[in-house]
Design a protein around this motif. Structure first.
Motif, PDB file in Angstrom:
ATOM      1  N   GLN A   1       0.843  -1.196   0.000  1.00  0.00           N
ATOM      2  CA  GLN A   1       0.000   0.000   0.000  1.00  0.00           C
ATOM      3  C   GLN A   1       0.876   1.242   0.000  1.00  0.00           C
ATOM      4  O   GLN A   1       1.952   1.267   0.597  1.00  0.00           O
ATOM      5  N   VAL A   2       0.387   2.286  -0.682  1.00  0.00           N
ATOM      6  CA  VAL A   2       1.098   3.560  -0.673  1.00  0.00           C
ATOM      7  C   VAL A   2       0.909   4.202   0.693  1.00  0.00           C
ATOM      8  O   VAL A   2      -0.213   4.460   1.123  1.00  0.00           O
ATOM      9  N   VAL A   3       2.012   4.451   1.390  1.00  0.00           N
ATOM     10  CA  VAL A   3       1.941   5.050   2.730  1.00  0.00           C
ATOM     11  C   VAL A   3       2.390   6.521   2.708  1.00  0.00           C
ATOM     12  O   VAL A   3       2.165   7.247   3.675  1.00  0.00           O
ATOM     13  N   ALA A   4       3.025   6.953   1.625  1.00  0.00           N
ATOM     14  CA  ALA A   4       3.440   8.360   1.497  1.00  0.00           C
ATOM     15  C   ALA A   4       3.661   8.659   0.029  1.00  0.00           C
ATOM     16  O   ALA A   4       3.945   7.760  -0.771  1.00  0.00           O
ATOM     17  N   GLN A   5       3.483   9.924  -0.303  1.00  0.00           N
ATOM     18  CA  GLN A   5       3.692  10.349  -1.677  1.00  0.00           C
ATOM     19  C   GLN A   5       4.227  11.764  -1.695  1.00  0.00           C
ATOM     20  O   GLN A   5       4.036  12.542  -0.755  1.00  0.00           O
ATOM     21  N   SER A   6       4.921  12.083  -2.775  1.00  0.00           N
ATOM     22  CA  SER A   6       5.461  13.429  -2.954  1.00  0.00           C
ATOM     23  C   SER A   6       5.376  13.795  -4.426  1.00  0.00           C
ATOM     24  O   SER A   6       5.871  13.040  -5.280  1.00  0.00           O
ATOM     25  N   PRO A   7       4.685  14.907  -4.747  1.00  0.00           N
ATOM     26  CA  PRO A   7       4.014  15.895  -3.893  1.00  0.00           C
ATOM     27  C   PRO A   7       2.785  15.307  -3.181  1.00  0.00           C
ATOM     28  O   PRO A   7       2.311  14.235  -3.518  1.00  0.00           O
ATOM     29  N   ALA A   8       2.286  16.057  -2.215  1.00  0.00           N
ATOM     30  CA  ALA A   8       1.132  15.627  -1.438  1.00  0.00           C
ATOM     31  C   ALA A   8      -0.131  15.637  -2.301  1.00  0.00           C
ATOM     32  O   ALA A   8      -0.173  16.277  -3.354  1.00  0.00           O
ATOM     33  N   PRO A   9      -1.179  14.925  -1.877  1.00  0.00           N
ATOM     34  CA  PRO A   9      -2.441  14.911  -2.643  1.00  0.00           C
ATOM     35  C   PRO A   9      -2.982  16.322  -2.874  1.00  0.00           C
ATOM     36  O   PRO A   9      -2.923  17.181  -1.982  1.00  0.00           O
ATOM     37  N   ASN A  10      -3.479  16.547  -4.105  1.00  0.00           N
ATOM     38  CA  ASN A  10      -4.125  17.809  -4.500  1.00  0.00           C
ATOM     39  C   ASN A  10      -3.182  19.016  -4.509  1.00  0.00           C
ATOM     40  O   ASN A  10      -3.649  20.161  -4.552  1.00  0.00           O
ATOM     41  N   ALA A  11      -1.903  18.760  -4.502  1.00  0.00           N
ATOM     42  CA  ALA A  11      -0.962  19.887  -4.567  1.00  0.00           C
ATOM     43  C   ALA A  11      -1.104  20.594  -5.912  1.00  0.00           C
ATOM     44  O   ALA A  11      -1.268  19.962  -6.948  1.00  0.00           O
ATOM     45  N   ASN A  12      -1.061  21.907  -5.883  1.00  0.00           N
ATOM     46  CA  ASN A  12      -1.188  22.675  -7.128  1.00  0.00           C
ATOM     47  C   ASN A  12      -0.034  23.654  -7.318  1.00  0.00           C
ATOM     48  O   ASN A  12      -0.124  24.587  -8.099  1.00  0.00           O
ATOM     49  N   THR A  13       1.038  23.437  -6.577  1.00  0.00           N
ATOM     50  CA  THR A  13       2.213  24.301  -6.720  1.00  0.00           C
ATOM     51  C   THR A  13       3.462  23.475  -7.022  1.00  0.00           C
ATOM     52  O   THR A  13       4.567  23.885  -6.714  1.00  0.00           O
ATOM     53  N   MET A  14       3.289  22.320  -7.629  1.00  0.00           N
ATOM     54  CA  MET A  14       4.439  21.466  -7.913  1.00  0.00           C
ATOM     55  C   MET A  14       5.244  22.029  -9.077  1.00  0.00           C
ATOM     56  O   MET A  14       4.728  22.746  -9.936  1.00  0.00           O
ATOM     57  N   THR A  15       6.517  21.722  -9.095  1.00  0.00           N
ATOM     58  CA  THR A  15       7.388  22.191 -10.166  1.00  0.00           C
ATOM     59  C   THR A  15       7.679  21.094 -11.190  1.00  0.00           C
ATOM     60  O   THR A  15       7.918  21.389 -12.360  1.00  0.00           O
ATOM     61  N   SER A  16       7.666  19.839 -10.735  1.00  0.00           N
ATOM     62  CA  SER A  16       7.984  18.727 -11.637  1.00  0.00           C
ATOM     63  C   SER A  16       6.760  17.842 -11.825  1.00  0.00           C
ATOM     64  O   SER A  16       5.954  17.691 -10.901  1.00  0.00           O
ATOM     65  N   PRO A  17       6.590  17.214 -12.995  1.00  0.00           N
ATOM     66  CA  PRO A  17       5.436  16.336 -13.206  1.00  0.00           C
ATOM     67  C   PRO A  17       5.623  14.944 -12.615  1.00  0.00           C
ATOM     68  O   PRO A  17       4.784  14.072 -12.810  1.00  0.00           O
ATOM     69  N   LYS A  18       6.712  14.719 -11.881  1.00  0.00           N
ATOM     70  CA  LYS A  18       6.981  13.395 -11.345  1.00  0.00           C
ATOM     71  C   LYS A  18       6.405  13.238  -9.947  1.00  0.00           C
ATOM     72  O   LYS A  18       6.511  14.133  -9.108  1.00  0.00           O
ATOM     73  N   VAL A  19       5.781  12.085  -9.707  1.00  0.00           N
ATOM     74  CA  VAL A  19       5.205  11.768  -8.397  1.00  0.00           C
ATOM     75  C   VAL A  19       5.953  10.564  -7.843  1.00  0.00           C
ATOM     76  O   VAL A  19       5.991   9.500  -8.470  1.00  0.00           O
ATOM     77  N   SER A  20       6.552  10.730  -6.683  1.00  0.00           N
ATOM     78  CA  SER A  20       7.296   9.646  -6.034  1.00  0.00           C
ATOM     79  C   SER A  20       6.435   8.985  -4.971  1.00  0.00           C
ATOM     80  O   SER A  20       5.606   9.644  -4.329  1.00  0.00           O
ATOM     81  N   LEU A  21       6.648   7.687  -4.790  1.00  0.00           N
ATOM     82  CA  LEU A  21       5.800   6.903  -3.888  1.00  0.00           C
ATOM     83  C   LEU A  21       6.645   6.131  -2.887  1.00  0.00           C
ATOM     84  O   LEU A  21       7.758   5.684  -3.207  1.00  0.00           O
ATOM     85  N   LEU A  22       6.073   5.972  -1.694  1.00  0.00           N
ATOM     86  CA  LEU A  22       6.630   5.063  -0.690  1.00  0.00           C
ATOM     87  C   LEU A  22       5.592   3.981  -0.454  1.00  0.00           C
ATOM     88  O   LEU A  22       4.476   4.264  -0.024  1.00  0.00           O
ATOM     89  N   VAL A  23       5.955   2.741  -0.777  1.00  0.00           N
ATOM     90  CA  VAL A  23       5.010   1.624  -0.723  1.00  0.00           C
ATOM     91  C   VAL A  23       5.488   0.614   0.300  1.00  0.00           C
ATOM     92  O   VAL A  23       6.684   0.292   0.369  1.00  0.00           O
ATOM     93  N   SER A  24       4.555   0.126   1.098  1.00  0.00           N
ATOM     94  CA  SER A  24       4.895  -0.942   2.041  1.00  0.00           C
ATOM     95  C   SER A  24       5.092  -2.242   1.262  1.00  0.00           C
ATOM     96  O   SER A  24       4.358  -2.544   0.324  1.00  0.00           O
TER      97      SER A  24
END
Length: 262
Positions: A164-187
């Protein structure tokens, strides 16, 4: 010859004059040789200066230009453009260059690589809430929104449900991100086999792809591939970057992103 003057006396009288003439002539030759040496040395220094500075150029300003026009301008000056990344920017139009290194007017040698970032324009996609989803479902959700999956880290977390995804970056619904990449931390899934991520930088794309697939990992987006290379990936393509980084703990099913250099 004067009366009373013999030949020997005359030669003795003329000897100092001949000696003086020879010394004067030798001195002139010495000065001429010295001047020629100085001219040769000066010519060598000038040739070296022209050789050194002849290989240097000033970096033009390419911010705000399209990558095609910028690459053409740099090529005319003997430079190479290297697109390093893409970022959102409310100031620079989509598809235009938003930053460059070295900066404009910097002096570099010919064949130097000018690193640039290209604007994606203003951010249009909100970051989805991926917390609690499986790693695979989260990746699909990211890609459906036109975003890219960044680093996916898998950790054994005893207090979290497996996979399961336990953390992500950027945070959900962020609208000030600079990069289109979303990183995940999965258990990590329960009792899942894990590996240490090898270092593929410098390896051939074909060899790296085979090794990644053999351990059950999936190959995601390959940066740096043009349409021709994507259709016929050549063994001559070399890996320049990878994610996850070498030494990271990875598990079967994880996505590995690669970047190739031509």
């Amino acid at each position: 010859m004067l009366p009373g003057t013999n030949t020997e006396e005359l030669e003795v009288a003329e000897a100092p004059e001949r000696i003086g003439t020879k010394i004067e002539r030798g001195f002139k030759y010495f000065l001429l040789a010295l001047m020629l040496l100085m001219v040769a040395t000066l010519s060598g220094l000038l040739a070296m200066r022209f050789a050194i500075h002849g290989g240097e150029v000033k970096v033009p300003k390419i911010i705000g230009m399209t990558p095609e026009n910028a690459a053409s301008l740099l090529t005319d000056r003997g430079l190479i453009m290297d697109v390093q990344d893409r970022f959102y920017s409310p100031e620079i139009s989509e598809g235009k260059i938003m930053s460059q290194a070295p900066s404009p007017d910097a002096t570099v040698r010919r064949a130097y690589r000018v690193r640039v970032a290209v604007s994606l324009g203003p951010q249009r996609a909100l970051i989805p809430d991926l917390l609690g989803k499986s790693g695979r479902a989260a990746e699909i959700s990211v890609q459906r929104r036109g975003l890219e999956v960044g680093t996916v880290a898998v950790l054994h977390l005893p207090d979290s449900p497996p996979d399961q995804v336990v953390a992500q970056s950027p945070a959900p619904n962020a609208n000030t991100m600079t990069s289109p990449k979303v990183s995940l931390l999965v258990s990590a899934p329960a009792d899942e086999q894990s590996y240490v991520m090898p270092n593929f930088v410098g390896a051939h794309l074909a060899d790296a792809s085979h090794a990644i697939s053999e351990v059950g990992l999936r190959i995601g987006k390959i940066e740096g591939l043009d349409s021709t290379s994507a259709a016929n990936p050549s063994s001559s393509l070399i890996i320049a970057r990878q994610a996850p980084a070498p030494g990271a703990r990875v598990s079967p099913g994880m996505t590995v992103t690669l970047e190739v250099a031509h």
